[in-house]
Scaffold this motif. Structure first.
Motif, PDB file in Angstrom:
ATOM      1  N   ASP A 225      96.968  43.984  37.443  1.00  0.00           N
ATOM      2  CA  ASP A 225      98.386  43.582  37.426  1.00  0.00           C
ATOM      3  C   ASP A 225      98.998  43.850  36.052  1.00  0.00           C
ATOM      4  OD1 ASP A 225      97.327  41.630  35.812  1.00  0.00           O
ATOM      5  OD2 ASP A 225      97.517  40.002  37.273  1.00  0.00           O
ATOM      6  N   ASN A 226     100.221  43.375  35.870  1.00  0.00           N
ATOM      7  CA  ASN A 226     100.927  43.615  34.608  1.00  0.00           C
ATOM      8  C   ASN A 226     100.260  42.926  33.427  1.00  0.00           C
ATOM      9  OD1 ASN A 226     102.804  45.185  35.922  1.00  0.00           O
ATOM     10  ND2 ASN A 226     104.112  43.429  36.406  1.00  0.00           N
ATOM     11  N   ASN A 227      99.521  41.885  33.709  1.00  0.00           N
ATOM     12  CA  ASN A 227      98.841  41.160  32.636  1.00  0.00           C
ATOM     13  C   ASN A 227      97.440  41.702  32.383  1.00  0.00           C
ATOM     14  OD1 ASN A 227     101.033  39.375  32.280  1.00  0.00           O
ATOM     15  ND2 ASN A 227     100.311  38.090  34.006  1.00  0.00           N
ATOM     16  N   ASN A 228      97.179  42.854  32.962  1.00  0.00           N
ATOM     17  CA  ASN A 228      95.890  43.519  32.788  1.00  0.00           C
ATOM     18  C   ASN A 228      94.753  42.719  33.414  1.00  0.00           C
ATOM     19  OD1 ASN A 228      94.448  45.788  31.989  1.00  0.00           O
ATOM     20  ND2 ASN A 228      93.916  44.930  29.993  1.00  0.00           N
ATOM     21  N   ASN A 229      95.095  41.986  34.449  1.00  0.00           N
ATOM     22  CA  ASN A 229      94.085  41.211  35.170  1.00  0.00           C
ATOM     23  C   ASN A 229      93.874  41.857  36.557  1.00  0.00           C
ATOM     24  OD1 ASN A 229      93.787  39.265  33.110  1.00  0.00           O
ATOM     25  ND2 ASN A 229      95.636  38.218  33.822  1.00  0.00           N
ATOM     26  N   ARG A 230      92.659  41.758  37.050  1.00  0.00           N
ATOM     27  CA  ARG A 230      92.361  42.301  38.380  1.00  0.00           C
ATOM     28  C   ARG A 230      92.462  41.185  39.416  1.00  0.00           C
ATOM     29  NH1 ARG A 230      90.369  47.365  38.741  1.00  0.00           N
ATOM     30  NH2 ARG A 230      89.586  48.356  36.823  1.00  0.00           N
ATOM     31  N   GLN A 231      93.127  41.497  40.493  1.00  0.00           N
ATOM     32  CA  GLN A 231      93.231  40.553  41.599  1.00  0.00           C
ATOM     33  C   GLN A 231      92.784  41.275  42.878  1.00  0.00           C
ATOM     34  OE1 GLN A 231      97.098  38.909  42.162  1.00  0.00           O
ATOM     35  NE2 GLN A 231      96.467  37.523  43.828  1.00  0.00           N
ATOM     36  N   CYS A 232      91.631  40.886  43.376  1.00  0.00           N
ATOM     37  CA  CYS A 232      91.056  41.585  44.533  1.00  0.00           C
ATOM     38  C   CYS A 232      91.707  41.125  45.835  1.00  0.00           C
ATOM     39  CB  CYS A 232      89.551  41.328  44.601  1.00  0.00           C
ATOM     40  SG  CYS A 232      88.650  42.054  43.212  1.00  0.00           S
TER      41      CYS A 232
END
Length: 361
Positions: A225-232
Protein backbone atom coordinates in the motif's frame (compact mmCIF):
# COMPACT_ATOMS: atom_id res chain seq x y z
CA UNK A 1 -56.16 -115.23 -181.07
CA UNK A 2 -58.09 -116.22 -178.09
CA UNK A 3 -56.93 -115.01 -174.69
CA UNK A 4 -55.15 -117.58 -172.60
CA UNK A 5 -56.44 -118.22 -169.15
CA UNK A 6 -54.01 -118.00 -166.33
CA UNK A 7 -54.73 -120.26 -163.40
CA UNK A 8 -52.95 -120.45 -160.12
CA UNK A 9 -51.96 -123.62 -158.32
CA UNK A 10 -50.18 -124.22 -155.12
CA UNK A 11 -47.01 -126.26 -155.08
CA UNK A 12 -45.54 -127.63 -151.86
CA UNK A 13 -41.74 -128.20 -151.61
CA UNK A 14 -40.73 -130.56 -148.82
CA UNK A 15 -37.22 -130.49 -147.40
CA UNK A 16 -35.24 -133.14 -145.57
CA UNK A 17 -34.47 -130.89 -142.61
CA UNK A 18 -35.78 -131.51 -139.11
CA UNK A 19 -39.39 -130.79 -138.59
CA UNK A 20 -40.15 -127.20 -137.70
CA UNK A 21 -42.19 -126.19 -134.76
CA UNK A 22 -45.86 -126.58 -134.98
CA UNK A 23 -46.26 -122.95 -135.81
CA UNK A 24 -43.96 -123.36 -138.76
CA UNK A 25 -45.36 -126.62 -140.31
CA UNK A 26 -47.43 -124.72 -142.73
CA UNK A 27 -46.40 -125.44 -146.27
CA UNK A 28 -44.64 -122.77 -148.17
CA UNK A 29 -46.73 -121.68 -151.08
CA UNK A 30 -45.26 -120.73 -154.39
CA UNK A 31 -47.38 -119.20 -156.97
CA UNK A 32 -46.68 -119.65 -160.64
CA UNK A 33 -48.51 -119.34 -163.82
CA UNK A 34 -50.00 -122.54 -165.15
CA UNK A 35 -51.54 -122.74 -168.53
CA UNK A 36 -54.50 -125.06 -168.90
CA UNK A 37 -56.25 -126.18 -171.91
CA UNK A 38 -58.93 -123.96 -173.21
CA UNK A 39 -62.21 -124.63 -171.58
CA UNK A 40 -65.59 -123.34 -172.05
CA UNK A 41 -66.43 -120.05 -170.47
CA UNK A 42 -68.70 -121.65 -167.94
CA UNK A 43 -66.10 -124.17 -166.86
CA UNK A 44 -63.48 -121.53 -166.71
CA UNK A 45 -65.63 -119.34 -164.58
CA UNK A 46 -66.42 -122.13 -162.19
CA UNK A 47 -62.83 -123.13 -161.98
CA UNK A 48 -61.65 -119.60 -161.32
CA UNK A 49 -64.16 -119.06 -158.58
CA UNK A 50 -63.25 -122.28 -156.85
CA UNK A 51 -59.52 -121.76 -157.12
CA UNK A 52 -59.68 -118.13 -155.92
CA UNK A 53 -61.75 -118.99 -152.90
CA UNK A 54 -59.43 -121.74 -151.80
CA UNK A 55 -56.27 -119.74 -152.26
CA UNK A 56 -57.58 -116.69 -150.31
CA UNK A 57 -58.66 -118.82 -147.39
CA UNK A 58 -55.28 -120.49 -147.12
CA UNK A 59 -53.42 -117.19 -147.37
CA UNK A 60 -55.49 -115.70 -144.58
CA UNK A 61 -54.81 -118.68 -142.34
CA UNK A 62 -51.09 -118.43 -142.97
CA UNK A 63 -50.97 -114.72 -142.14
CA UNK A 64 -52.86 -115.35 -138.96
CA UNK A 65 -50.42 -118.02 -137.92
CA UNK A 66 -47.43 -115.82 -138.73
CA UNK A 67 -48.83 -112.94 -136.74
CA UNK A 68 -49.50 -115.19 -133.74
CA UNK A 69 -46.02 -116.61 -133.97
CA UNK A 70 -44.44 -113.13 -134.16
CA UNK A 71 -46.47 -111.98 -131.17
CA UNK A 72 -45.40 -114.98 -129.14
CA UNK A 73 -41.78 -114.48 -130.06
CA UNK A 74 -41.95 -110.78 -129.17
CA UNK A 75 -43.58 -111.55 -125.85
CA UNK A 76 -40.99 -114.21 -125.13
CA UNK A 77 -38.17 -111.78 -125.96
CA UNK A 78 -39.63 -109.11 -123.69
CA UNK A 79 -40.04 -111.60 -120.84
CA UNK A 80 -36.50 -112.88 -121.42
CA UNK A 81 -35.15 -109.29 -121.41
CA UNK A 82 -37.01 -108.43 -118.23
CA UNK A 83 -35.74 -111.61 -116.60
CA UNK A 84 -32.15 -110.76 -117.56
CA UNK A 85 -32.56 -107.22 -116.19
CA UNK A 86 -34.15 -108.51 -112.97
CA UNK A 87 -31.40 -111.09 -112.58
CA UNK A 88 -28.73 -108.37 -113.05
CA UNK A 89 -30.39 -106.10 -110.55
CA UNK A 90 -30.82 -108.98 -108.12
CA UNK A 91 -27.17 -109.98 -108.46
CA UNK A 92 -26.04 -106.36 -108.06
CA UNK A 93 -28.19 -105.89 -104.99
CA UNK A 94 -27.07 -109.18 -103.54
CA UNK A 95 -23.43 -108.15 -104.10
CA UNK A 96 -23.93 -104.79 -102.27
CA UNK A 97 -25.90 -106.47 -99.51
CA UNK A 98 -23.21 -109.10 -99.20
CA UNK A 99 -20.56 -106.42 -98.79
CA UNK A 100 -22.78 -104.55 -96.29
CA UNK A 101 -23.40 -107.76 -94.38
CA UNK A 102 -19.66 -108.43 -94.25
CA UNK A 103 -19.05 -104.92 -92.92
CA UNK A 104 -21.88 -105.31 -90.43
CA UNK A 105 -20.48 -108.66 -89.35
CA UNK A 106 -17.04 -107.09 -88.74
CA UNK A 107 -18.62 -104.23 -86.77
CA UNK A 108 -20.77 -106.61 -84.74
CA UNK A 109 -17.76 -108.77 -83.94
CA UNK A 110 -15.91 -105.67 -82.72
CA UNK A 111 -18.91 -104.58 -80.66
CA UNK A 112 -19.20 -108.09 -79.25
CA UNK A 113 -15.54 -107.99 -78.28
CA UNK A 114 -15.95 -104.59 -76.60
CA UNK A 115 -19.13 -105.71 -74.84
CA UNK A 116 -17.33 -108.80 -73.59
CA UNK A 117 -14.55 -106.64 -72.14
CA UNK A 118 -17.09 -104.22 -70.63
CA UNK A 119 -19.02 -107.14 -69.17
CA UNK A 120 -15.84 -108.48 -67.55
CA UNK A 121 -15.06 -105.03 -66.15
CA UNK A 122 -18.60 -104.68 -64.85
CA UNK A 123 -18.36 -108.05 -63.16
CA UNK A 124 -15.12 -106.99 -61.50
CA UNK A 125 -16.60 -103.66 -60.44
CA UNK A 126 -19.74 -105.40 -59.20
CA UNK A 127 -17.61 -107.65 -57.03
CA UNK A 128 -15.73 -104.65 -55.67
CA UNK A 129 -19.03 -102.86 -55.01
CA UNK A 130 -20.35 -105.91 -53.21
CA UNK A 131 -17.29 -105.96 -50.96
CA UNK A 132 -17.56 -102.19 -50.43
CA UNK A 133 -21.25 -102.57 -49.61
CA UNK A 134 -20.40 -105.11 -46.95
CA UNK A 135 -17.78 -102.75 -45.54
CA UNK A 136 -20.26 -99.85 -45.62
CA UNK A 137 -22.84 -101.95 -43.82
CA UNK A 138 -20.35 -102.55 -41.04
CA UNK A 139 -19.36 -98.86 -41.05
CA UNK A 140 -23.03 -97.76 -40.89
CA UNK A 141 -23.53 -99.98 -37.90
CA UNK A 142 -20.54 -98.38 -36.19
CA UNK A 143 -21.75 -94.91 -37.15
CA UNK A 144 -25.19 -95.69 -35.72
CA UNK A 145 -23.63 -96.53 -32.39
CA UNK A 146 -21.40 -93.47 -32.58
CA UNK A 147 -24.44 -91.33 -33.45
CA UNK A 148 -26.22 -92.52 -30.32
CA UNK A 149 -23.19 -91.54 -28.28
CA UNK A 150 -23.04 -88.17 -30.04
CA UNK A 151 -26.73 -87.53 -29.28
CA UNK A 152 -26.02 -88.03 -25.60
CA UNK A 153 -22.92 -85.81 -25.83
CA UNK A 154 -24.89 -83.17 -27.75
CA UNK A 155 -27.54 -83.11 -25.05
CA UNK A 156 -24.85 -82.54 -22.44
CA UNK A 157 -23.22 -79.85 -24.60
CA UNK A 158 -26.60 -78.13 -25.11
CA UNK A 159 -27.09 -77.87 -21.38
CA UNK A 160 -23.52 -76.66 -20.95
CA UNK A 161 -24.01 -74.14 -23.79
CA UNK A 162 -27.14 -72.75 -22.10
CA UNK A 163 -25.14 -72.22 -18.93
CA UNK A 164 -22.25 -70.66 -20.85
CA UNK A 165 -24.66 -68.46 -22.88
CA UNK A 166 -26.18 -67.17 -19.65
CA UNK A 167 -22.73 -66.43 -18.29
CA UNK A 168 -21.74 -64.75 -21.58
CA UNK A 169 -24.86 -62.56 -21.41
CA UNK A 170 -23.98 -61.52 -17.90
CA UNK A 171 -20.36 -60.94 -18.85
CA UNK A 172 -21.46 -58.90 -21.88
CA UNK A 173 -23.61 -56.67 -19.69
CA UNK A 174 -20.75 -56.27 -17.23
CA UNK A 175 -18.35 -55.62 -20.09
CA UNK A 176 -20.62 -52.88 -21.44
CA UNK A 177 -20.75 -51.28 -18.01
CA UNK A 178 -16.99 -51.56 -17.67
CA UNK A 179 -16.58 -50.12 -21.20
CA UNK A 180 -18.74 -47.13 -20.27
CA UNK A 181 -16.80 -46.64 -17.06
CA UNK A 182 -13.55 -47.08 -18.94
CA UNK A 183 -14.60 -44.42 -21.47
CA UNK A 184 -15.50 -42.12 -18.60
CA UNK A 185 -12.16 -42.80 -16.93
CA UNK A 186 -10.37 -42.25 -20.25
CA UNK A 187 -12.06 -38.86 -20.57
CA UNK A 188 -11.15 -37.95 -17.04
CA UNK A 189 -7.65 -39.27 -17.61
CA UNK A 190 -7.29 -37.08 -20.69
CA UNK A 191 -8.47 -34.06 -18.72
CA UNK A 192 -6.09 -34.92 -15.89
CA UNK A 193 -3.30 -35.35 -18.40
CA UNK A 194 -4.12 -31.93 -19.82
CA UNK A 195 -4.15 -30.45 -16.33
CA UNK A 196 -0.96 -32.27 -15.46
CA UNK A 197 0.70 -30.98 -18.61
CA UNK A 198 -0.48 -27.46 -17.77
CA UNK A 199 0.76 -27.74 -14.20
CA UNK A 200 4.00 -29.25 -15.43
CA UNK A 201 4.41 -26.33 -17.80
CA UNK A 202 3.60 -23.89 -15.01
CA UNK A 203 6.03 -25.63 -12.65
CA UNK A 204 8.66 -25.55 -15.35
CA UNK A 205 7.99 -21.86 -15.85
CA UNK A 206 8.10 -21.28 -12.13
CA UNK A 207 11.32 -23.20 -11.89
CA UNK A 208 12.79 -21.13 -14.66
CA UNK A 209 11.56 -17.85 -13.24
CA UNK A 210 12.32 -18.91 -9.69
CA UNK A 211 12.16 -16.14 -7.17
CA UNK A 212 10.79 -13.64 -9.68
CA UNK A 213 7.68 -15.77 -10.17
CA UNK A 214 7.20 -16.19 -6.41
CA UNK A 215 7.59 -12.50 -6.00
CA UNK A 216 4.91 -11.89 -8.61
CA UNK A 217 2.53 -14.20 -6.77
CA UNK A 218 3.25 -12.45 -3.49
CA UNK A 219 2.72 -9.07 -5.11
CA UNK A 220 -0.52 -10.32 -6.68
CA UNK A 221 -2.00 -11.56 -3.43
CA UNK A 222 -0.20 -9.15 -1.03
CA UNK A 223 0.21 -5.77 -2.75
CA UNK A 224 2.17 -2.94 -1.07
CA UNK A 225 0.00 0.00 0.00
CA UNK A 226 0.95 3.67 0.14
CA UNK A 227 2.55 3.18 3.52
CA UNK A 228 4.81 0.51 2.09
CA UNK A 229 2.94 -2.18 3.98
CA UNK A 230 1.72 -5.45 2.48
CA UNK A 231 -1.90 -6.42 2.90
CA UNK A 232 -2.70 -9.91 1.66
CA UNK A 233 -6.05 -10.73 0.02
CA UNK A 234 -7.77 -14.05 -0.89
CA UNK A 235 -7.72 -13.22 -4.62
CA UNK A 236 -5.28 -11.61 -7.03
CA UNK A 237 -5.77 -8.14 -8.36
CA UNK A 238 -8.57 -8.12 -10.95
CA UNK A 239 -10.27 -11.24 -9.53
CA UNK A 240 -13.61 -11.19 -7.65
CA UNK A 241 -13.82 -12.97 -4.33
CA UNK A 242 -16.94 -14.92 -3.39
CA UNK A 243 -17.09 -17.43 -0.55
CA UNK A 244 -14.04 -19.68 -1.07
CA UNK A 245 -13.41 -18.96 -4.76
CA UNK A 246 -11.97 -16.25 -6.98
CA UNK A 247 -13.52 -15.28 -10.38
CA UNK A 248 -11.96 -13.52 -13.36
CA UNK A 249 -14.54 -11.92 -15.71
CA UNK A 250 -12.74 -11.71 -19.05
CA UNK A 251 -14.63 -9.07 -21.06
CA UNK A 252 -12.65 -9.63 -24.25
CA UNK A 253 -13.74 -7.67 -27.30
CA UNK A 254 -14.62 -9.41 -30.55
CA UNK A 255 -11.08 -9.78 -31.98
CA UNK A 256 -9.78 -11.24 -28.69
CA UNK A 257 -12.70 -13.54 -27.89
CA UNK A 258 -12.03 -17.28 -27.78
CA UNK A 259 -13.64 -20.64 -28.45
CA UNK A 260 -14.53 -22.80 -25.47
CA UNK A 261 -11.28 -24.80 -25.72
CA UNK A 262 -9.20 -21.62 -26.11
CA UNK A 263 -10.92 -20.05 -23.09
CA UNK A 264 -10.25 -23.20 -21.01
CA UNK A 265 -6.58 -23.07 -22.01
CA UNK A 266 -6.39 -19.41 -20.99
CA UNK A 267 -7.86 -20.23 -17.58
CA UNK A 268 -5.34 -23.04 -17.09
CA UNK A 269 -2.51 -20.64 -17.76
CA UNK A 270 -3.87 -18.66 -14.80
CA UNK A 271 -3.95 -21.79 -12.65
CA UNK A 272 -7.74 -21.93 -12.90
CA UNK A 273 -10.56 -23.42 -14.94
CA UNK A 274 -13.72 -22.21 -16.66
CA UNK A 275 -16.22 -21.50 -13.88
CA UNK A 276 -18.02 -24.47 -12.35
CA UNK A 277 -21.29 -23.23 -10.79
CA UNK A 278 -22.44 -25.53 -8.00
CA UNK A 279 -25.51 -23.76 -6.57
CA UNK A 280 -28.03 -20.99 -7.10
CA UNK A 281 -26.16 -18.48 -4.92
CA UNK A 282 -23.04 -18.85 -7.04
CA UNK A 283 -25.14 -18.63 -10.17
CA UNK A 284 -26.67 -15.37 -8.96
CA UNK A 285 -23.23 -13.98 -8.09
CA UNK A 286 -21.96 -14.77 -11.60
CA UNK A 287 -25.00 -13.17 -13.22
CA UNK A 288 -24.79 -10.06 -11.00
CA UNK A 289 -21.10 -9.49 -11.69
CA UNK A 290 -21.01 -10.25 -15.44
CA UNK A 291 -22.22 -7.53 -17.76
CA UNK A 292 -22.59 -6.84 -21.40
CA UNK A 293 -19.72 -4.91 -22.84
CA UNK A 294 -19.86 -3.77 -26.43
CA UNK A 295 -19.41 -6.81 -28.66
CA UNK A 296 -19.87 -9.34 -25.82
CA UNK A 297 -22.73 -11.76 -26.41
CA UNK A 298 -22.08 -13.99 -23.41
CA UNK A 299 -19.47 -15.74 -21.25
CA UNK A 300 -18.17 -19.28 -21.51
CA UNK A 301 -18.60 -21.34 -18.33
CA UNK A 302 -17.13 -24.75 -17.59
CA UNK A 303 -20.10 -26.75 -18.93
CA UNK A 304 -20.22 -28.76 -22.19
CA UNK A 305 -21.74 -31.94 -23.66
CA UNK A 306 -19.69 -35.12 -23.33
CA UNK A 307 -20.98 -38.60 -24.29
CA UNK A 308 -24.50 -37.22 -24.70
CA UNK A 309 -24.60 -35.56 -21.24
CA UNK A 310 -23.91 -32.10 -19.82
CA UNK A 311 -20.68 -32.21 -17.75
CA UNK A 312 -18.60 -29.67 -15.81
CA UNK A 313 -14.87 -29.29 -16.30
CA UNK A 314 -14.24 -31.06 -12.97
CA UNK A 315 -15.93 -34.21 -14.40
CA UNK A 316 -19.21 -33.90 -12.47
CA UNK A 317 -22.58 -34.12 -14.20
CA UNK A 318 -25.00 -31.19 -14.40
CA UNK A 319 -27.58 -31.38 -11.61
CA UNK A 320 -29.37 -28.08 -12.32
CA UNK A 321 -32.96 -29.22 -12.73
CA UNK A 322 -34.26 -25.83 -13.82
CA UNK A 323 -32.06 -25.77 -16.93
CA UNK A 324 -33.46 -28.20 -19.51
CA UNK A 325 -31.46 -27.53 -22.68
CA UNK A 326 -31.11 -30.88 -24.53
CA UNK A 327 -27.51 -32.17 -24.72
CA UNK A 328 -26.14 -31.89 -28.26
CA UNK A 329 -22.67 -33.15 -29.03
CA UNK A 330 -20.31 -30.29 -29.82
CA UNK A 331 -22.28 -27.76 -27.74
CA UNK A 332 -21.15 -25.76 -24.69
CA UNK A 333 -22.96 -23.42 -22.29
CA UNK A 334 -22.66 -19.61 -22.10
CA UNK A 335 -23.89 -17.34 -19.28
CA UNK A 336 -25.61 -13.95 -19.66
CA UNK A 337 -26.18 -11.22 -17.11
CA UNK A 338 -29.64 -11.70 -15.58
CA UNK A 339 -30.49 -14.36 -18.19
CA UNK A 340 -30.56 -18.16 -18.39
CA UNK A 341 -27.65 -20.12 -19.80
CA UNK A 342 -27.75 -21.01 -23.48
CA UNK A 343 -26.47 -23.98 -25.47
CA UNK A 344 -24.30 -22.93 -28.43
CA UNK A 345 -21.63 -24.50 -30.65
CA UNK A 346 -18.30 -24.77 -28.80
CA UNK A 347 -16.55 -23.36 -31.87
CA UNK A 348 -18.15 -19.94 -31.46
CA UNK A 349 -16.09 -17.16 -29.92
CA UNK A 350 -17.18 -15.43 -26.70
CA UNK A 351 -15.86 -13.84 -23.52
CA UNK A 352 -15.20 -16.19 -20.60
CA UNK A 353 -15.16 -16.54 -16.79
CA UNK A 354 -12.32 -18.30 -14.93
CA UNK A 355 -12.56 -19.68 -11.41
CA UNK A 356 -10.03 -20.91 -8.83
CA UNK A 357 -9.84 -21.50 -5.12
CA UNK A 358 -9.34 -18.40 -2.94
CA UNK A 359 -6.23 -18.03 -0.75
CA UNK A 360 -6.82 -18.43 3.00
CA UNK A 361 -5.44 -15.41 4.84
Amino acid sequence: MAEEEINYASVVFKTKTQPRPEAQKEEDTVYDEVKVPHKTPKQAADLNVSAGFLSDKKATNRRHHYQLLACCLGTFCVILLLGIIALGVFLLMNNNELKQLKNNQTTLLLIKHNLTEDNNKLRSENENLRRNNNNLTVTIGNLGRNNSNLIVINGNLTEAYAVVASKITNLTAENQKLTAENNKLNTQNQELKAQNNNLTEQIRNWSENGVARVQQIIDAYCPIDNNNNRQCKPCERGWLHYQSSCYAINNAKSPDQKTWEEAQHNCREKISFLAVIVNEDEKKFINDNSWHSKGVKGYWIGLRVEDGRWKWTDGSNLTESSWTQPPTNGHCAISFQNEEWKSVNCGEKNAWICKKKALSV
